[in-house]
Scaffold this motif. Structure first.
Motif, short mmCIF file in Angstrom:
data_model
loop_
_atom_site.label_atom_id
_atom_site.label_comp_id
_atom_site.label_asym_id
_atom_site.label_seq_id
_atom_site.Cartn_x
_atom_site.Cartn_y
_atom_site.Cartn_z
N ASP A 132 0.87 -1.12 -0.11
CA ASP A 132 0.19 -0.04 -0.19
C ASP A 132 1.02 1.17 0.07
O ASP A 132 1.56 1.49 1.08
CB ASP A 132 -0.89 0.00 1.40
N ARG A 133 0.95 2.00 -1.11
CA ARG A 133 1.82 3.05 -1.33
C ARG A 133 1.00 4.58 -0.77
O ARG A 133 1.60 5.50 -0.65
CB ARG A 133 2.06 3.29 -2.70
N THR A 134 -0.30 4.34 -0.51
CA THR A 134 -1.07 5.80 -0.57
C THR A 134 -1.55 5.91 0.98
O THR A 134 -1.50 6.95 1.23
CB THR A 134 -2.01 5.85 -1.47
N SER A 135 -1.98 5.00 1.56
CA SER A 135 -2.71 5.15 2.88
C SER A 135 -1.63 5.96 3.94
O SER A 135 -0.50 5.66 4.01
CB SER A 135 -3.03 3.79 3.65
N PRO A 136 -2.19 6.81 4.51
CA PRO A 136 -1.35 7.75 5.62
C PRO A 136 -0.72 6.74 6.68
O PRO A 136 -1.36 5.96 7.29
CB PRO A 136 -2.17 8.83 5.95
N ILE A 137 0.60 7.01 6.98
CA ILE A 137 1.09 6.33 7.93
C ILE A 137 1.60 7.36 8.92
O ILE A 137 2.35 8.32 8.59
CB ILE A 137 2.42 5.40 7.70
N GLU A 138 1.33 7.25 10.38
CA GLU A 138 1.90 7.85 11.41
C GLU A 138 2.51 7.19 12.27
O GLU A 138 2.00 6.14 12.84
CB GLU A 138 0.81 8.85 12.02
N LEU A 139 3.88 7.77 12.79
CA LEU A 139 4.64 7.11 13.80
C LEU A 139 4.92 7.65 14.71
O LEU A 139 5.37 8.94 14.80
CB LEU A 139 6.10 6.69 12.80
N PHE A 140 4.87 7.38 16.14
CA PHE A 140 5.16 7.68 17.21
C PHE A 140 6.16 7.41 17.90
O PHE A 140 6.14 6.11 18.15
CB PHE A 140 3.57 8.04 18.08
N SER A 141 7.06 8.12 18.68
CA SER A 141 8.27 7.45 19.32
C SER A 141 8.59 8.65 20.35
O SER A 141 8.86 9.74 20.07
CB SER A 141 9.47 7.19 18.50
N SER A 142 8.90 7.98 21.44
CA SER A 142 9.33 8.91 22.81
C SER A 142 10.72 9.30 22.37
O SER A 142 11.46 10.26 23.09
CB SER A 142 9.26 8.27 24.01
N GLU A 143 11.51 8.58 21.56
CA GLU A 143 12.85 8.87 21.53
C GLU A 143 13.13 9.91 20.20
O GLU A 143 12.12 9.79 19.34
CB GLU A 143 13.72 7.59 21.11
N GLY A 144 13.93 10.68 20.30
CA GLY A 144 14.07 11.71 19.09
C GLY A 144 14.99 11.16 17.99
O GLY A 144 15.09 12.04 16.85
N THR A 145 15.62 10.13 18.20
CA THR A 145 16.57 9.79 17.33
C THR A 145 16.10 8.59 16.40
O THR A 145 15.58 7.76 16.84
CB THR A 145 17.81 9.35 17.86
N PRO A 146 15.81 8.92 15.10
CA PRO A 146 15.18 7.77 14.50
C PRO A 146 16.23 6.46 13.95
O PRO A 146 17.30 6.86 13.63
CB PRO A 146 14.71 8.47 13.09
N PHE A 147 15.68 5.26 13.77
CA PHE A 147 16.25 4.33 13.16
C PHE A 147 17.79 4.19 13.58
O PHE A 147 18.75 4.09 12.78
CB PHE A 147 16.01 4.23 11.53
N TYR A 148 17.99 3.64 14.72
CA TYR A 148 19.36 3.29 15.02
C TYR A 148 19.35 1.83 15.76
O TYR A 148 18.36 1.54 16.30
CB TYR A 148 20.10 4.32 16.14
N SER A 149 20.67 1.22 15.82
CA SER A 149 20.62 0.02 16.03
C SER A 149 21.20 -0.17 17.53
O SER A 149 22.26 0.28 17.81
CB SER A 149 21.61 -1.02 15.35
N ARG A 150 20.19 -0.47 18.56
CA ARG A 150 20.72 -0.82 19.89
C ARG A 150 21.60 -1.91 20.20
O ARG A 150 22.34 -1.87 20.94
CB ARG A 150 19.30 -1.23 20.77
N VAL A 151 21.60 -2.79 19.01
CA VAL A 151 22.91 -3.80 19.27
C VAL A 151 24.05 -3.47 18.96
O VAL A 151 24.91 -3.97 19.54
CB VAL A 151 22.33 -4.76 18.14
N LEU A 152 24.23 -2.33 18.34
CA LEU A 152 25.75 -1.64 18.08
C LEU A 152 26.02 -0.92 19.07
O LEU A 152 27.20 -0.01 19.03
CB LEU A 152 25.59 -1.16 16.53
#
Length: 405
Positions: free
Chosen positions: A10-30
């Protein structure tokens, strides 16, 4: 993972993402590699910052969800704003367990769970001569190892009788402890901290035998617990984590779950449980996303699996490693630098530990996932010359058996 899965359909339906952290997409493993100085902060990111715009995601970063209002199909933020949803994915992860020890609020006492915690350690690493790690779990040991690579004296205080008690048995843990001690890390087993001392900042800890250890940093690594507090007013079923069905949906229609907060079927135990590891979270997100977008996909379940490498000694642990009762069979082989243990139930592998030689872990993983009866192959699996090709007849036989069922 869920966003990518949704957008694959689905390329069109709106997606909203909520995160308490301010830094997106980082690896905790690293994060421990960042503390050790092996990688840069930029290398923690596993998706480009353009990910949101490229996938048409409206991101609300640094904003915490206070409540899920399942009946009205909306979420409420801390400032009172509400946002409606048609479908919701809860991927709220887990938080560190905090020891209830006097002095835990002093400057220099940290948990190691997110990028801010890692940054706090990195900012202070030059002034730290000695660090005490409270807890012998994976996060605590990785943090201690990282600090040792930066020249910090590390002392690890473990209440149980060996490190990594959730993933290793005593024999394998003692090999890890021996290697770490050889490289200058002081490990105290059977001990616990009863106080963190100092004025405003950490100056040391007091152990339960009265010993004082002077230090400038205390890392608390006592495990994690799923973040479910914001669900207290809902009827969403929570045991250890949020209970998911085989589509990663909760018992509430149109609400899905994935990651460290999800309780799913465990392939090794045959029961529901939380397996809070990165590969499981990623796959659960993919399955949840596909089902949210309308494609029917099943999640087959997971099992606990961890790997680590301290000072050139690799370790892999999977499934059930600690045995209670006589329903399991265990087979062990140990040399000076290697250890291999298989745990079997009804002829099938349900757990394994590999130390030193871990190259064939993938074969054991496959056999566990597919529940292959290996009763006649145990001596072969315990040998050094395991080859997947040699197991193909066994795999074929297992497949034919399952198809007949």
């Amino acid at each position: 993972s869920a966003v990518e899965a949704i957008r694959s359909i689905d390329r069109t339906s709106p997606i909203e993402l909520f995160s308490s952290e301010g830094t997106p997409f980082y690896s905790r493993v690293l994060l421990s590699y960042y503390i050790a100085g092996v990688i840069t902060k930029e290398e923690l990111h596993f998706r480009p910052l353009e990910f949101f715009s490229e996938n048409k995601v409206k991101a609300h970063l640094g904003q915490r969800v206070e409540k899920v209002l399942a009946e009205s199909k909306s979420i409420r933020m801390e400032d009172g704003r509400e946002y409606p949803f048609d479908r919701l994915l809860i991927a709220s992860g887990s938080s560190p367990k905090i020891m209830d020890v006097p002095g835990k609020d002093k400057k220099g006492v940290v948990v190691m769970r997110n990028i801010d915690h890692a940054q706090e350690i990195v900012n202070r690493v030059e002034e730290i001569k000695t660090a005490c790690v409270l807890g012998g779990g994976l996060i605590g040991l990785r943090t201690g190892y990282a600090l040792s690579l930066r020249g910090v004296k590390v002392k690890i205080i473990v209440k149980s009788n060996h490190v990594l008690s959730q993933m290793l048995d005593k024999e394998s843990a003692e090999m890890i402890q021996g290697t770490m001690r050889q490289h200058g890390i002081d490990i105290r087993t059977g001990r616990d901290a009863i106080e963190i001392v100092g004025k405003e900042s950490v100056e040391g800890i007091i152990l339960d035998d009265g010993e004082r250890i002077n230090c400038q940093l205390v890392v608390i690594g006592k495990g994690v617990q799923p973040n479910v507090d914001f669900l207290s007013s809902t009827h969403i079923k929570v045991n250890e984590g949020i209970v998911a069905d085989e589509t990663m949906r909760t018992n509430s229609p149109d609400i899905y779950v994935a990651g460290d907060v999800a309780e799913t079927y465990d392939l090794s135990t045959g029961r529901m449980g939380v397996n809070a590891i990165w590969p499981c979270a990623f796959e659960q997100g993919r399955v949840a996303g596909l089902n949210m977008a309308g494609k029917k996909v099943k999640y087959n379940g997971s099992f606990r699996m961890n790997s680590l490498d301290f000072y050139g000694m690799p370790v892999v642990s999977m499934g059930i490693t600690r045995i209670d009762g006589n329903q399991f069979q265990q087979v062990q082989r140990k040399t000076e630098n290697t250890y291999r243990k298989l745990v079997l139930k009804d002829g099938c592998i349900v757990g394994a530990i590999l130390v030193g030689q871990v190259q064939k872990a993938g074969i054991l993983t496959t056999l566990l996932k597919k529940r292959v009866n290996v009763s006649d192959y145990v001596p072969f699996l315990m040998g050094n010359k395991i080859n997947f090709a040699d197991l193909l007849p066994l795999m074929k036989k297992n497949k034919e058996k399952n198809e007949k069922k």
